[in-house]
Every structure is written in C-alpha cells, then in structure tokens.
Design a protein around this motif. Structure first.
Motif, PDB file in Angstrom:
ATOM      1  N   ILE A  79     -29.620 -69.993  18.665  1.00  0.00           N
ATOM      2  CA  ILE A  79     -31.050 -70.096  19.004  1.00  0.00           C
ATOM      3  C   ILE A  79     -31.327 -71.294  19.907  1.00  0.00           C
ATOM      4  CG2 ILE A  79     -33.344 -70.557  17.999  1.00  0.00           C
ATOM      5  CD1 ILE A  79     -32.437 -68.708  15.679  1.00  0.00           C
ATOM      6  N   PHE A  80     -30.621 -72.408  19.644  1.00  0.00           N
ATOM      7  CA  PHE A  80     -30.904 -73.587  20.487  1.00  0.00           C
ATOM      8  C   PHE A  80     -30.551 -73.289  21.947  1.00  0.00           C
ATOM      9  CE2 PHE A  80     -26.378 -74.657  19.797  1.00  0.00           C
ATOM     10  CZ  PHE A  80     -26.020 -75.119  21.063  1.00  0.00           C
ATOM     11  N   ALA A  81     -29.541 -72.447  22.153  1.00  0.00           N
ATOM     12  CA  ALA A  81     -29.131 -72.129  23.530  1.00  0.00           C
ATOM     13  C   ALA A  81     -30.167 -71.235  24.204  1.00  0.00           C
ATOM     14  CB  ALA A  81     -27.769 -71.448  23.518  1.00  0.00           C
ATOM     15  N   ARG A  82     -30.751 -70.345  23.417  1.00  0.00           N
ATOM     16  CA  ARG A  82     -31.830 -69.501  23.979  1.00  0.00           C
ATOM     17  C   ARG A  82     -32.989 -70.375  24.431  1.00  0.00           C
ATOM     18  NH1 ARG A  82     -30.721 -64.178  23.865  1.00  0.00           N
ATOM     19  NH2 ARG A  82     -29.323 -63.530  22.212  1.00  0.00           N
ATOM     20  N   LYS A  83     -33.266 -71.405  23.638  1.00  0.00           N
ATOM     21  CA  LYS A  83     -34.353 -72.316  24.011  1.00  0.00           C
ATOM     22  C   LYS A  83     -34.016 -73.043  25.312  1.00  0.00           C
ATOM     23  CE  LYS A  83     -35.921 -73.449  19.326  1.00  0.00           C
ATOM     24  NZ  LYS A  83     -35.880 -74.522  18.318  1.00  0.00           N
ATOM     25  N   LEU A  84     -32.768 -73.484  25.433  1.00  0.00           N
ATOM     26  CA  LEU A  84     -32.358 -74.186  26.664  1.00  0.00           C
ATOM     27  C   LEU A  84     -32.468 -73.259  27.868  1.00  0.00           C
ATOM     28  CD1 LEU A  84     -29.198 -76.177  25.404  1.00  0.00           C
ATOM     29  CD2 LEU A  84     -31.487 -77.088  25.869  1.00  0.00           C
ATOM     30  N   ALA A  85     -32.007 -72.026  27.688  1.00  0.00           N
ATOM     31  CA  ALA A  85     -32.063 -71.060  28.796  1.00  0.00           C
ATOM     32  C   ALA A  85     -33.515 -70.785  29.190  1.00  0.00           C
ATOM     33  CB  ALA A  85     -31.353 -69.768  28.393  1.00  0.00           C
ATOM     34  N   CYS A 189     -22.239 -74.251  24.103  1.00  0.00           N
ATOM     35  CA  CYS A 189     -23.084 -73.687  23.042  1.00  0.00           C
ATOM     36  C   CYS A 189     -22.207 -72.911  22.070  1.00  0.00           C
ATOM     37  CB  CYS A 189     -24.158 -72.794  23.653  1.00  0.00           C
ATOM     38  SG  CYS A 189     -25.138 -73.602  24.917  1.00  0.00           S
ATOM     39  N   LEU A 190     -20.987 -73.394  21.848  1.00  0.00           N
ATOM     40  CA  LEU A 190     -20.018 -72.674  21.013  1.00  0.00           C
ATOM     41  C   LEU A 190     -20.135 -73.050  19.545  1.00  0.00           C
ATOM     42  CD1 LEU A 190     -16.887 -72.952  23.357  1.00  0.00           C
ATOM     43  CD2 LEU A 190     -18.414 -70.979  23.045  1.00  0.00           C
ATOM     44  N   THR A 191     -20.865 -74.136  19.244  1.00  0.00           N
ATOM     45  CA  THR A 191     -21.060 -74.533  17.843  1.00  0.00           C
ATOM     46  C   THR A 191     -22.564 -74.617  17.603  1.00  0.00           C
ATOM     47  OG1 THR A 191     -21.025 -76.857  18.432  1.00  0.00           O
ATOM     48  CG2 THR A 191     -18.912 -75.877  17.847  1.00  0.00           C
ATOM     49  N   ASP A 192     -22.977 -75.194  16.491  1.00  0.00           N
ATOM     50  CA  ASP A 192     -24.426 -75.199  16.240  1.00  0.00           C
ATOM     51  C   ASP A 192     -25.140 -76.423  16.801  1.00  0.00           C
ATOM     52  OD1 ASP A 192     -23.390 -76.914  14.480  1.00  0.00           O
ATOM     53  OD2 ASP A 192     -24.155 -75.941  12.656  1.00  0.00           O
TER      54      ASP A 192
END
Ligand code: TXA
Ligand code: MG
Length: 320
Positions: A79-85, A189-192
C-alpha cells in the motif's frame, strides 16, 4: 548515427514505431535523457547493453505512461508503494517490485524484481502513450550515456556520447534540457518499508511523508545498482571535490563562491536545485573545452545536496 529529431506529432509516432520495430530511441525525461528499447523485445534490449557498453547483469528501468500499467509488470504491490506512485508519478521516482512474467531476465538482470517509472516529461509521456497504443507496454531506458560516464541532459550530449554506437535506424528525440538534471530516486518496495537505493530529486522526507513509513537508506545492500563500487557518472576530466584550483582548471560552485584568478568557471548555480540541474551539463562543457582538472564544491545542508554528493563521490572515484 541516430539522427536528432525535434518535436512533432509525426516524430513521436515515428519514435513509437521505431521502438516497436526493435530499434533504439533516445528520448528526453525530466531527470536525464534515456536510451529506450521495447522492454519485451530481447534483441532490442541487448542493443542497449551494446551501445552503452554496460554489463548485462545490471538491470534496466522499465518506463510506463501511467500506473494503469503497473500490474502488467509488478506483483505484491504494498500500500505504501501505491501511495508513492499516486503522489509522485509522473515524476522522478523509480519503484522496485516483485516482477510478473513479462519482466524477463534480460531486462531485470536475472533478478526477481523489476524497476518501474512513469516519467513526467511531456515528450517521454507521449512516446510511451503512442507505444502503448500499438498494443504493448514498457520501454526499458537507462541513461543515454556510455557505462561509467556522465549522463546526458540534452540531445546534443546524447549524440556526442552515443552517436558513433547508434545505427541509422535508431533515433534521438530532442526535448530541450532536462529540468531535474540528475537521475530518479530509486526506492525498493520489496518489503513493508521503503528502502532508498539511489538518492534523487524525490527526497527521503518526501517519501516518508507520503508513505507514512520510516524510510531506510540502503545504497546497494541487497540489489545491484551500477556505480556503487565503481567509477560512475564521470567526466573525462580529473574531478576534485577538495583542494584549490590553479590556472586553467575548471570550477563548478554555487554563485556566492568567487572564481580564483585564471580559473575557468564552468557553472555558478544559485541554489542546490539549480546545481543538480546543471551538474552533468557543466561537466560535459568542461570536457568539450578539454579542461584537464575540474574542481567541484558541492552544496550542503539540504536533501537534494545528498543526491548531488552521491553522484560526485562516485564520479571522483579512481577507476576500479
Ligand atoms: O532518471 C532515471 O532513472 C533515468 C531516466 C532515463 O529514467 N534512468 C536511469 O537508468 O538512470 P540507469 O539504468 O542509468 O539506472 C537505473 C538504475 C540502475 O542503477 C539499476 O541497477 C537500477 O536502476 N535498477 C534497475 N532495476 C533494478 C532492480 N530490479 N532492483 C534494483 N535496482 C534496479
Ligand atoms: Mg545511468
């Protein structure tokens, strides 16, 4: 070879077709110019490695026009990566994910992960969209320089650096000078938690704010990133980050620092942002002027300075 073409709708369509036919297209992005190939075409991607003189174990960034294409290439997206994107794309950040089966070994350097970016330069975006309209996705594009040397931030530099290695069917698309001037921030973004693998225009505090996660900085801990242990981003001139320049030496420093007598001023940026923007092009200028020794006094005290210092430390390294 590789004619320089200036912007027109036709030229951008030609660029997309050229990529689809398996040739290379160098194109502008807001960070640096990229050397693009169809990321799903083995023969085309191999040409990138040949033209750059880059080891095939070093993975490439796959460019897409929007996060609509994210799932084509990436799995297990936190989810954090979706936010960054959502916040930073299109823009100067590259996100690394578990790969899907269209991200082949020849583009990931045999790694199980894939690096993805949506650039914000309007010409890059248009080429991507036209390429995707041909029923595919993914343009693999490293910086359009020879391995280990300066990255280009304008089309003339691309032509100088790579012209002799490109073939007549390859293209260079002109889009003026890149606005950021240094390569994208790379975040695993491979870990949390977000792990910053290459500092860049999107800073650690920006990443932490948007992802609501504490970010780690791990330059080349688990994954291979070129330039971590070797000379990289280097001009032909000898580069010094300390000491005093003599007569005939080059100097790049903030505007407030004066030029000693007889020293050739190659750049006087007024801020750290402008420093990043003109860094490579000033060093390229020094090379064109055949200056032997270049002194650079990097800015300090803010986050963009960290990214500038990262590039300069590698560029000033002895080869090996
Ligand atoms: O700003 C940029 O990122 C530019 C423009 C053209 O988009 N591209 C760029 O590409 O700087 P390149 O190849 O010069 O640098 C890409 C970096 C390399 O350090 C590579 O190792 C890293 O991305 N990379 C690519 N795939 C990776 C992966 N799966 N895991 C970790 N690092 C990866
Ligand atoms: Mg590069």
């Amino acid at each position: 070879m590789g004619d320089i073409k200036v912007y027109s709708e036709e030229v951008l369509q030609q660029a997309a077709n050229t990529l689809k036919q398996g040739h290379l297209v160098a194109f502008p992005t807001e960070t640096v110019y990229g050397l693009g190939a169809d990321a799903q075409n083995l023969t085309a991607v191999k040409k990138i490695y040949l033209v750059k003189g880059r080891p095939e174990s070093n993975p490439l960034i796959v460019h897409i026009s929007s996060d609509i294409f994210l799932e084509d290439w990436a799995r297990n997206i936190p989810i954090f990566a979706r936010k960054l994107a959502k916040e930073f794309w299109p823009g100067p950040i590259t996100l690394v994910f578990d790969r899907t089966n269209i991200a082949k070994d020849f583009v990931t350097g045999n790694q199980e992960s894939v690096a993805l970016r949506v650039p914000s330069h309007p010409i890059a975006l248009k080429i991507l969209e036209k390429f995707e309209s041909l029923g595919t996705s993914g343009i693999a594009a490293p910086s359009a320089n020879r391995y280990g040397f300066l990255s280009p931030t304008n089309s003339d530099s691309v032509s100088n650096f790579l012209g002799e290695y490109l073939s007549p069917l390859d293209l260079i698309i002109d889009g003026g000078p890149s606005s950021e001037g240094i390569e994208s921030t790379i975040v695993s973004c491979l870990t949390d938690i977000p792990i910053i693998m290459r500092p860049g225009p999107i800073t650690k505090s920006m990443i932490e704010k948007v992802s609501s996660r504490k970010a780690e900085v791990a330059l080349n801990q688990k994954l291979r990133v070129p330039g971590q242990d070797m000379k990289h981003y280097a001009p032909k001139a000898n580069l010094f980050l300390s000491g005093i320049p003599s007569m005939g030496d080059g100097l790049l420093a903030l505007d407030e620092i004066s030029t000693p007598h007889g020293v050739i001023r190659i750049g006087s940026p007024k801020s750290s942002y402008e420093f990043a923007k003109i860094l490579y092009r000033s060093l390229d200028k020094a090379d064109l002027l055949k200056i032997k020794n270049v002194y650079v006094i990097p800015p300090e005290g803010d986050e963009i300075s960290i990214a500038i210092r990262d590039r300069l430390n590698r560029a000033a390294k002895k080869q090996g």
